[in-house]
Write a protein that holds these residues in place. Structure first.
Motif, PDB file in Angstrom:
ATOM      1  N   PHE A 109       0.823  -1.199   0.000  1.00  0.00           N
ATOM      2  CA  PHE A 109       0.000   0.000   0.000  1.00  0.00           C
ATOM      3  C   PHE A 109       0.866   1.262   0.000  1.00  0.00           C
ATOM      4  O   PHE A 109       2.064   1.226   0.290  1.00  0.00           O
ATOM      5  CB  PHE A 109      -0.938   0.037   1.213  1.00  0.00           C
ATOM      6  CG  PHE A 109      -0.228  -0.135   2.538  1.00  0.00           C
ATOM      7  CD1 PHE A 109       0.405   0.944   3.153  1.00  0.00           C
ATOM      8  CD2 PHE A 109      -0.197  -1.368   3.169  1.00  0.00           C
ATOM      9  CE1 PHE A 109       1.048   0.798   4.371  1.00  0.00           C
ATOM     10  CE2 PHE A 109       0.456  -1.532   4.383  1.00  0.00           C
ATOM     11  CZ  PHE A 109       1.086  -0.439   4.989  1.00  0.00           C
ATOM     12  N   LEU A 119      -3.756   3.078   1.023  1.00  0.00           N
ATOM     13  CA  LEU A 119      -4.432   2.677  -0.212  1.00  0.00           C
ATOM     14  C   LEU A 119      -3.576   1.667  -0.971  1.00  0.00           C
ATOM     15  O   LEU A 119      -2.410   1.921  -1.265  1.00  0.00           O
ATOM     16  CB  LEU A 119      -4.695   3.896  -1.110  1.00  0.00           C
ATOM     17  CG  LEU A 119      -5.687   4.943  -0.576  1.00  0.00           C
ATOM     18  CD1 LEU A 119      -5.660   6.187  -1.432  1.00  0.00           C
ATOM     19  CD2 LEU A 119      -7.091   4.356  -0.518  1.00  0.00           C
ATOM     20  N   ASP A 122      -5.278  -2.526  -5.579  1.00  0.00           N
ATOM     21  CA  ASP A 122      -6.639  -2.920  -5.935  1.00  0.00           C
ATOM     22  C   ASP A 122      -7.643  -1.810  -5.642  1.00  0.00           C
ATOM     23  O   ASP A 122      -8.569  -1.571  -6.434  1.00  0.00           O
ATOM     24  CB  ASP A 122      -7.041  -4.196  -5.194  1.00  0.00           C
ATOM     25  CG  ASP A 122      -6.350  -5.430  -5.742  1.00  0.00           C
ATOM     26  OD1 ASP A 122      -5.775  -5.345  -6.853  1.00  0.00           O
ATOM     27  OD2 ASP A 122      -6.376  -6.485  -5.073  1.00  0.00           O
ATOM     28  N   GLN A 123      -7.487  -1.151  -4.481  1.00  0.00           N
ATOM     29  CA  GLN A 123      -8.391  -0.061  -4.136  1.00  0.00           C
ATOM     30  C   GLN A 123      -8.300   1.073  -5.155  1.00  0.00           C
ATOM     31  O   GLN A 123      -9.320   1.605  -5.602  1.00  0.00           O
ATOM     32  CB  GLN A 123      -8.045   0.489  -2.751  1.00  0.00           C
ATOM     33  CG  GLN A 123      -8.359  -0.450  -1.596  1.00  0.00           C
ATOM     34  CD  GLN A 123      -7.809   0.100  -0.299  1.00  0.00           C
ATOM     35  OE1 GLN A 123      -6.623   0.007  -0.020  1.00  0.00           O
ATOM     36  NE2 GLN A 123      -8.675   0.689   0.497  1.00  0.00           N
ATOM     37  N   GLN A 126      -9.751   0.126  -8.523  1.00  0.00           N
ATOM     38  CA  GLN A 126     -11.211   0.153  -8.454  1.00  0.00           C
ATOM     39  C   GLN A 126     -11.728   1.577  -8.663  1.00  0.00           C
ATOM     40  O   GLN A 126     -12.749   1.790  -9.326  1.00  0.00           O
ATOM     41  CB  GLN A 126     -11.685  -0.370  -7.100  1.00  0.00           C
ATOM     42  CG  GLN A 126     -13.194  -0.369  -6.904  1.00  0.00           C
ATOM     43  CD  GLN A 126     -13.906  -1.390  -7.768  1.00  0.00           C
ATOM     44  OE1 GLN A 126     -13.514  -2.538  -7.832  1.00  0.00           O
ATOM     45  NE2 GLN A 126     -14.970  -0.960  -8.432  1.00  0.00           N
ATOM     46  N   ILE A 127     -11.006   2.548  -8.126  1.00  0.00           N
ATOM     47  CA  ILE A 127     -11.393   3.956  -8.293  1.00  0.00           C
ATOM     48  C   ILE A 127     -11.159   4.414  -9.730  1.00  0.00           C
ATOM     49  O   ILE A 127     -12.003   5.084 -10.328  1.00  0.00           O
ATOM     50  CB  ILE A 127     -10.597   4.846  -7.320  1.00  0.00           C
ATOM     51  CG1 ILE A 127     -11.001   4.552  -5.871  1.00  0.00           C
ATOM     52  CG2 ILE A 127     -10.812   6.333  -7.632  1.00  0.00           C
ATOM     53  CD1 ILE A 127     -10.110   5.210  -4.844  1.00  0.00           C
TER      54      ILE A 127
END
Length: 211
Positions: A109, A119, A122-123, A126-127
């Motif tokens: 992250f 963050l 993957d997060q 996704q955004i």
């Protein structure tokens, strides 16, 4: 430009040509001069950690913020650009705070200590592109289901019981056969031993079953 500097550039250019790089996705130049030796040592550590990892998680090799965009590079040199304005946890942050981030030592992250924000790849993906993420996950699910059914068919043809595979519990094997989790290297090794064949031969049996 002095002679020594010109020679260094010429040597670098020659080595790049020898790599026969046909796509920018295969090359990443880190700013070791601007960011210092510590930055590059940490980058190499993350690269080594990612290459030796036994999972298939997307990790972060390097990151920077340019013109309001968070730019990420993975250990496989994939690029991901995410406008900061689209990241809810960062959208209202001041520029000074945005620039003060760290990357976890294994690349799991990006971390902003003053903002208390973590963050992962993957997060952020996704955004940036939620539709692409949804399609990729669907593809993985379909792949797991197909291979799970093949594992079940090969097992049943061999007369093996669901609880008859040393190294895999009944629950674990059941989840694989239902496509609820992927077929890992450890699972392949356990299944091939239970079928008394080499891993390559076991994988060929699965492929024949899929066909």
């Amino acid at each position: 430009m002095n002679g020594m500097h010109a020679q260094a550039i010429d040597t670098l250019f020659t080595r790049l040509l020898k790599l026969q790089i046909r796509s920018p996705q295969r090359l990443y130049l880190a700013d070791c001069v601007g960011n210092g030796t510590t930055h590059c040592m940490a980058l190499l550590q993350r690269l080594t950690s990612a290459l030796s990892a036994k999972d298939d998680l997307d990790r972060i090799l390097d990151a920077r913020i340019e013109s309001g965009v968070l730019r990420l590079v993975s250990p496989e040199f994939k690029r991901l650009d995410v406008p900061v304005a689209q990241i809810p946890a960062l959208a209202a942050a001041e520029a000074a705070a945005l620039g003060e981030f760290e990357i976890d030592e294994d690349g799991s992250f990006v971390y902003w200590p003053k903002l208390d924000v973590h963050l992962g790849w993957d997060q952020l993906e996704q955004i940036a592109n939620p539709d692409a993420v949804r399609k990729a996950r669907q593809k993985h699910r379909e792949f797991n289901i197909r291979y799970g059914k093949a594992v079940q068919r090969v097992r049943e043809r061999s007369g093996l019981r669901l609880n008859g595979v040393p190294g895999l519990s009944k629950k674990q094997l059941g989840r694989i056969e239902k496509g609820q989790c992927r077929l890992t290297a450890n699972a392949i090794e356990a299944l091939s031993k239970a079928h008394k064949v080499k891993p390559n031969e076991y994988l060929q049996r699965l492929a024949d079953t899929l066909d």
